[in-house]
Design a protein around this motif. Sequence first.
Motif, mmCIF file in Angstrom:
data_model
loop_
_atom_site.group_PDB
_atom_site.id
_atom_site.type_symbol
_atom_site.label_atom_id
_atom_site.label_comp_id
_atom_site.label_asym_id
_atom_site.label_seq_id
_atom_site.Cartn_x
_atom_site.Cartn_y
_atom_site.Cartn_z
ATOM 1 N N VAL A 13 0.893 -1.217 0.096
ATOM 2 C CA VAL A 13 0.140 -0.029 0.089
ATOM 3 C C VAL A 13 0.759 1.268 0.009
ATOM 4 N N SER A 14 1.982 1.067 0.484
ATOM 5 C CA SER A 14 2.763 2.526 0.600
ATOM 6 C C SER A 14 4.353 2.054 0.346
ATOM 7 N N SER A 15 5.270 2.807 -0.257
ATOM 8 C CA SER A 15 6.585 2.570 -0.301
ATOM 9 C C SER A 15 7.249 3.878 -0.477
ATOM 10 N N GLU A 16 8.370 3.982 0.450
ATOM 11 C CA GLU A 16 9.344 4.973 0.576
ATOM 12 C C GLU A 16 10.726 4.586 0.272
ATOM 13 N N HIS A 17 11.542 5.558 -0.501
ATOM 14 C CA HIS A 17 12.982 5.304 -0.696
ATOM 15 C C HIS A 17 13.180 3.780 -1.641
ATOM 16 N N PHE A 18 12.162 3.392 -2.200
ATOM 17 C CA PHE A 18 12.496 2.122 -2.889
ATOM 18 C C PHE A 18 13.581 2.197 -4.125
ATOM 19 N N GLU A 19 13.343 3.227 -4.618
ATOM 20 C CA GLU A 19 14.114 3.690 -6.225
ATOM 21 C C GLU A 19 15.614 3.751 -5.320
ATOM 22 N N ASP A 20 16.001 4.173 -4.348
ATOM 23 C CA ASP A 20 17.167 4.648 -3.891
ATOM 24 C C ASP A 20 17.599 3.040 -3.477
ATOM 25 N N TYR A 21 16.884 2.275 -2.774
ATOM 26 C CA TYR A 21 17.119 1.073 -2.462
ATOM 27 C C TYR A 21 17.908 0.102 -3.611
ATOM 28 N N MET A 22 16.860 0.244 -4.520
ATOM 29 C CA MET A 22 17.073 -0.557 -5.734
ATOM 30 C C MET A 22 18.462 -0.209 -6.512
ATOM 31 N N LYS A 23 18.632 1.226 -6.441
ATOM 32 C CA LYS A 23 19.941 1.628 -7.107
ATOM 33 C C LYS A 23 21.007 1.197 -6.286
ATOM 34 N N GLU A 24 20.948 1.035 -4.971
ATOM 35 C CA GLU A 24 21.881 0.663 -3.990
ATOM 36 C C GLU A 24 22.361 -0.917 -4.328
ATOM 37 N N LEU A 25 21.454 -1.495 -4.734
ATOM 38 C CA LEU A 25 21.350 -3.045 -5.073
ATOM 39 C C LEU A 25 22.121 -3.207 -6.296
ATOM 40 N N GLY A 26 22.150 -2.203 -7.258
ATOM 41 C CA GLY A 26 22.968 -2.158 -8.364
ATOM 42 C C GLY A 26 21.989 -2.246 -9.672
ATOM 43 N N MET A 27 20.475 -2.424 -9.546
ATOM 44 C CA MET A 27 19.740 -2.852 -10.439
ATOM 45 C C MET A 27 19.573 -1.678 -11.613
ATOM 46 N N SER A 28 19.344 -2.199 -12.810
ATOM 47 C CA SER A 28 19.445 -0.981 -13.906
ATOM 48 C C SER A 28 18.385 -0.083 -13.674
ATOM 49 N N SER A 29 18.454 0.867 -14.537
ATOM 50 C CA SER A 29 17.478 2.178 -14.609
ATOM 51 C C SER A 29 16.159 1.345 -14.955
ATOM 52 N N ALA A 30 16.152 0.682 -16.287
ATOM 53 C CA ALA A 30 14.958 -0.031 -16.767
ATOM 54 C C ALA A 30 14.187 -1.144 -15.781
ATOM 55 N N ALA A 31 15.210 -1.715 -15.107
ATOM 56 C CA ALA A 31 14.697 -2.587 -13.860
ATOM 57 C C ALA A 31 13.979 -2.096 -12.947
ATOM 58 N N ARG A 32 14.600 -0.947 -12.289
ATOM 59 C CA ARG A 32 14.054 -0.209 -11.176
ATOM 60 C C ARG A 32 12.753 0.515 -11.871
ATOM 61 N N ASN A 33 12.712 0.950 -13.059
ATOM 62 C CA ASN A 33 11.279 1.664 -13.411
ATOM 63 C C ASN A 33 10.335 0.563 -13.394
ATOM 64 N N ALA A 34 10.482 -0.691 -14.120
ATOM 65 C CA ALA A 34 9.436 -1.650 -14.094
ATOM 66 C C ALA A 34 9.074 -2.226 -12.453
ATOM 67 N N ALA A 35 9.983 -2.417 -11.805
ATOM 68 C CA ALA A 35 9.721 -2.870 -10.476
ATOM 69 C C ALA A 35 9.058 -1.653 -9.360
#
Length: 133
Positions: A13-35
């Motif tokens: 229902v809610s999500s904070e700073h997930f983009e930053d976390y995914m970036k820290e994991l090393g996920m690609s921009s495309a994968a971050r956008n999809a997820a």
Amino acid sequence: MMVDAFLGTWKLVSSEHFEDYMKELGMSSAARNAAGLVKPTVSISLDGDVVNIRTESPFKNTLISFKLGEEFEELTADNRRVKSTVTLDNGSMIQVQKWLGKETTIKRQIVNGEMVVECTMNNVVSTRVYEKV
């Protein structure tokens, strides 16, 4: 086994700073956008002393099955091969993933009937809140 409080099906229902976390994991921009766009459903069940956590979303479906305190191999939704260990501590379910000399912690706890999931890597913390379906 005090996983009882976690059992059931949960919807994000809610999500904070997930983009930053995914970036820290090393996920690609495309994968971050999809997820980042999807609101996954998480189902937690118990089969004897084996805990199953099934995550379903248009991005990726994953299933992990484990015994508390025992290391297991996991292929994550973003295709990291990790060694995971899940423990219970003070009512929180704490999952540590290790790969390639890196480490992230996923802490799940029940707060006011909701499942609050804190994903931490280095100094980046993402908080995701799920309601029971």
